[in-house]
Every structure is written in structure tokens, then in C-alpha cells.
Design an enzyme around this catalytic site. Structure first.
Site, mmCIF file in Angstrom:
data_model
loop_
_atom_site.group_PDB
_atom_site.id
_atom_site.type_symbol
_atom_site.label_atom_id
_atom_site.label_comp_id
_atom_site.label_asym_id
_atom_site.label_seq_id
_atom_site.Cartn_x
_atom_site.Cartn_y
_atom_site.Cartn_z
ATOM 1 N N SER A 104 0.849 -1.186 0.000
ATOM 2 C CA SER A 104 0.000 0.000 0.000
ATOM 3 C C SER A 104 0.885 1.236 0.000
ATOM 4 O O SER A 104 1.849 1.308 0.768
ATOM 5 C CB SER A 104 -0.907 -0.004 1.232
ATOM 6 O OG SER A 104 -1.722 1.146 1.253
ATOM 7 N N HIS A 118 -1.881 7.080 -5.168
ATOM 8 C CA HIS A 118 -2.126 5.951 -4.270
ATOM 9 C C HIS A 118 -2.021 4.657 -5.072
ATOM 10 O O HIS A 118 -2.418 4.601 -6.242
ATOM 11 C CB HIS A 118 -3.528 6.073 -3.667
ATOM 12 C CG HIS A 118 -4.097 4.784 -3.153
ATOM 13 N ND1 HIS A 118 -5.027 4.047 -3.854
ATOM 14 C CD2 HIS A 118 -3.858 4.101 -2.015
ATOM 15 C CE1 HIS A 118 -5.340 2.970 -3.159
ATOM 16 N NE2 HIS A 118 -4.649 2.976 -2.041
ATOM 17 N N ASN A 120 -2.288 0.195 -4.353
ATOM 18 C CA ASN A 120 -2.509 -0.901 -3.417
ATOM 19 C C ASN A 120 -2.729 -2.179 -4.213
ATOM 20 O O ASN A 120 -3.556 -2.205 -5.123
ATOM 21 C CB ASN A 120 -3.737 -0.609 -2.539
ATOM 22 C CG ASN A 120 -4.032 -1.734 -1.569
ATOM 23 O OD1 ASN A 120 -4.530 -2.788 -1.953
ATOM 24 N ND2 ASN A 120 -3.727 -1.508 -0.314
ATOM 25 N N GLU A 271 -4.618 -6.580 17.090
ATOM 26 C CA GLU A 271 -3.455 -5.737 17.396
ATOM 27 C C GLU A 271 -3.006 -4.947 16.159
ATOM 28 O O GLU A 271 -1.897 -5.128 15.659
ATOM 29 C CB GLU A 271 -2.309 -6.583 17.943
ATOM 30 C CG GLU A 271 -2.663 -7.299 19.241
ATOM 31 C CD GLU A 271 -1.504 -8.138 19.765
ATOM 32 O OE1 GLU A 271 -0.350 -7.857 19.370
ATOM 33 O OE2 GLU A 271 -1.755 -9.067 20.541
ATOM 34 N N PRO A 272 -3.836 -4.076 15.649
ATOM 35 C CA PRO A 272 -3.502 -3.329 14.427
ATOM 36 C C PRO A 272 -2.284 -2.429 14.605
ATOM 37 O O PRO A 272 -2.071 -1.858 15.671
ATOM 38 C CB PRO A 272 -4.760 -2.498 14.170
ATOM 39 C CG PRO A 272 -5.396 -2.343 15.517
ATOM 40 C CD PRO A 272 -5.120 -3.643 16.230
ATOM 41 N N ARG A 273 -1.495 -2.315 13.533
ATOM 42 C CA ARG A 273 -0.335 -1.419 13.549
ATOM 43 C C ARG A 273 -0.802 -0.057 13.020
ATOM 44 O O ARG A 273 -0.736 0.236 11.824
ATOM 45 C CB ARG A 273 0.791 -1.990 12.693
ATOM 46 C CG ARG A 273 2.127 -1.314 12.978
ATOM 47 C CD ARG A 273 3.284 -2.089 12.359
ATOM 48 N NE ARG A 273 4.548 -1.626 12.902
ATOM 49 C CZ ARG A 273 5.239 -0.593 12.421
ATOM 50 N NH1 ARG A 273 4.774 0.101 11.402
ATOM 51 N NH2 ARG A 273 6.392 -0.246 12.975
ATOM 52 N N VAL A 274 -1.277 0.762 13.932
ATOM 53 C CA VAL A 274 -1.975 1.998 13.578
ATOM 54 C C VAL A 274 -1.082 2.952 12.789
ATOM 55 O O VAL A 274 -1.531 3.608 11.842
ATOM 56 C CB VAL A 274 -2.533 2.681 14.843
ATOM 57 C CG1 VAL A 274 -3.195 4.008 14.492
ATOM 58 C CG2 VAL A 274 -3.533 1.767 15.541
ATOM 59 N N GLU A 275 0.196 3.059 13.144
ATOM 60 C CA GLU A 275 1.104 3.972 12.440
ATOM 61 C C GLU A 275 1.145 3.663 10.949
ATOM 62 O O GLU A 275 1.146 4.568 10.113
ATOM 63 C CB GLU A 275 2.516 3.881 13.034
ATOM 64 C CG GLU A 275 2.666 4.542 14.390
ATOM 65 C CD GLU A 275 2.620 6.060 14.321
ATOM 66 O OE1 GLU A 275 2.851 6.612 13.231
ATOM 67 O OE2 GLU A 275 2.342 6.692 15.351
ATOM 68 N N SER A 276 1.186 2.373 10.616
ATOM 69 C CA SER A 276 1.240 1.988 9.206
ATOM 70 C C SER A 276 -0.102 2.192 8.521
ATOM 71 O O SER A 276 -0.173 2.653 7.377
ATOM 72 C CB SER A 276 1.669 0.517 9.084
ATOM 73 O OG SER A 276 2.985 0.341 9.565
#
Length: 312
Positions: A104, A118, A120, A271-276
Site C-alpha cells: 500500500s 495511491h 494498493n 493488534e492493528p499497527r496503527v502507524e502503518s
């Protein structure tokens, strides 16, 4: 009998997205002159990814090229939502094992004359309780200018049409229309940008054929975008142009947090990796009460976002 062993599609997709990530990062670093920060992370049982991020660059105000390869179990809410597009998904299961591999990317240039873009591409598979595998591809690429240059739209669409046509002549008209519909900001009643291609839940052909199509599209990005950036990155602009860019960035943020499927799925995962996941949001955006565009070239964009056109 042939001794050739074909790797599982999931493994092929994993290799592809890692290769494409480094290819795109190198291409964009050549445009900007500044390096991306590369952050490798791991998660759970064999899940990992690489977040490549540029911020406050010479050309790019903010951008990220992320890969993720994750597996685990989808919760009941996510399973229920996916059943809408996949009748074969087990209706009695409360959770199902899944594997997902995707790349992405979102790039926000400084100069309002240069378009945001963008990309993806992803592969997803679920395993039903009876052991049956359900799989599909999704993805696309699109362009979101603030100042509309028709030649840029034609170039971006032309190269993606050529990639589609190499695999199926019906793909581009279908996926171009799909992009126009998917990137609609419903509450604004206009599209996020000038589209490109978009597809999801794609499993209508042999998986190896569809993988070849996705691979071709992924390698199309740099020749579709870099020539545009080289023409626009140093152009002069006005304060009104910058203000308009920030307003459009606000619209971009609205779409991404309210309608984007990838954002929704990422935040639903364990447990999402919010920063990404939220890397797609611009560094700066603006919302002004009853804003009206001041210049004709700003109004020209709105004609296209309210009524999408055919570019090639």
C-alpha cells in the site's frame, strides 16, 4: 511429468510486493533526493512487514510505501462483512484463519501542481472450517491532483489501460468505472481525484493468470507517475493554489477514514499497527467553512470530480 514445482500464490505475492516496494522506493528517492526511513516490524506467528516512510522531503511532504504479510484469525464481525462478497465463506464460523499479503502506498507532494497518488495490491485467502480455501486479489492505482493537467490524467490512465489490455481487454473499462465508483466521497458527492483502476474480490480466472496481471500493474506505477512528477515538482504556484491543495487534502483524509476498505480491515485485525494503517493521511490538511475555489483552474478539477470522464 514435469519436475517444476510452482510456489503457492501467497508466497509469490509475498516476494512480489517486497520487490515492488524497493523498486518504488528507489524510484521515488531519485525524484526527491532524500531517503525513505525503512522500519521493519514483526507480528504474531510469522507476520511481518516493512514501512518505508518519507516526511518533510524535498519534493514529497509525506509518503509511505508499506508492505504487510499477516496471518491469524478473523473475528466474527470481519467474517460477516466478507460474506457479502463471497458466498462460499462458512456462515456458521465465528472466526476463520486467514492469510494476507499486500503493498500500500500513498504519496503527498509539496507542490500543489504535483498530484497525490495511491497504489494498493493485495492477495487474501481464508480457510473454511471444512478446509476449503477461498482466495481473491484486490488493488489498483489512482491519481489525485489539486491542479488538473489533462495530459497527466491521460498518461496515467493510458499506461494502466495498456497493462490491463495485456491480460484482458475488459479489465480497464470495468476497473476504471469501479475506481470512479469506489473513490466517491459520498457525503461530498464527488470523487477523491481523477481515478485510475480499482478492483476487489477478483477470483474469476486462474490464480496464476491474475497474479501475472497484478504483477504487471504493480510494475506500471513508476513509469505512470514519475514523468508527471518530474514535470510538476518545481512549477510555480500561488497561495490560492496551496490553500486549494490543503482543502483537497482534507477531502482525501475524509475518504480514507470513512470509506477506505484497507483502513477498515487494518483497524479490525488483531493488534492493528496503527502507524502503518494511518500512514495514508496527509501531513497537513484544511477545512474552511463554506470554502469556494478562487481560480478557474481549481474549478476545472471540480468538473471532473463531480462528473468523471473517459481519459483514454
Amino acid at each position: 511429468m514435469s519436475d517444476i514445482t510452482v510456489e503457492p500464490i501467497g508466497k509469490q505475492m509475498e516476494k512480489l510486493i517486497l520487490d515492488v516496494q524497493q523498486e518504488i522506493v528507489a524510484g521515488l528517492e531519485a525524484v526527491d533526493g532524500q531517503k525513505f526511513f525503512q522500519d521493519k516490524w514483526t507480528k504474531g506467528e510469522g507476520g511481518y512487514g516493512i514501512s518505508c516512510v518519507i516526511q518533510d522531503g524535498n519534493v514529497f511532504e509525506k509518503g509511505g510505501v508499506n508492505t504487510s504479510i499477516v496471518q491469524g484469525k478473523l473475528n466474527q464481525d470481519a467474517v460477516q462483512r466478507m460474506r457479502a462478497n463471497h458466498e462460499g465463506i462458512d456462515r456458521t464460523a465465528k472466526e476463520l484463519p486467514f492469510f494476507a499479503a499486500g503493498i500500500s502506498m500513498v504519496i503527498h507532494p509539496r507542490n500543489p501542481m504535483a498530484p497525490t497518488t495511491h497504489l494498493n495490491y493485495r492477495y487474501f485467502e481464508l480457510v473454511n472450517s471444512d478446509g476449503k480455501k477461498i482466495w481473491w486479489f484486490g488493488g489498483g492505482a489512482d491519481l489525485t491532483p489539486s491542479i488538473l493537467f489533462e495530459e497527466d490524467g491521460k498518461h496515467f490512465h493510458k499506461l494502466h489501460k495498456e497493462a490491463c489490455d495485456r491480460h484482458d481487454p475488459t479489465f480497464y473499462p470495468r476497473f476504471k468505472k469501479w475506481a470512479d465508483e469506489y473513490f466517491l466521497i459520498k457525503h461530498r458527492k464527488e470523487t477523491r481525484g481523477i481515478g485510475g483502476i480499482f478492483f476487489d474480490d477478483l477470483s474469476e480466472k486462474d490464480p496464476q493468470e491474475l497474479f501475472a496481471f497484478v504483477k504487471d500493474c504493480a510494475h506500471t506505477f513508476l513509469p505512470a507517475y514519475v514523468p508527471i512528477m518530474e514535470k510538476r515538482k518545481n512549477m510555480e504556484f500561488t497561495e490560492d493554489d496551496k490553500e486549494f491543495q490543503l482543502i483537497r487534502r482534507g477531502y482525501y483524509a475524509e475518504f480514507n477514514v470513512m470509506y477506505d476498505r484497507g483502513t477498515w480491515f487494518g483497524l479490525q485485525a488483531p493488534e492493528p499497527r496503527v502507524e502503518s494503517i494511518l500512514m495514508t493521511l496527509p501531513l497537513h490538511a484544511s477545512w474552511r467553512y463554506k470554502y469556494e475555489p478562487k481560480q478557474e483552474r481549481h474549478k476545472a478539477l471540480l468538473k471532473v470530480t463531480h462528473t468523471p470522464i473517459e481519459w483514454c
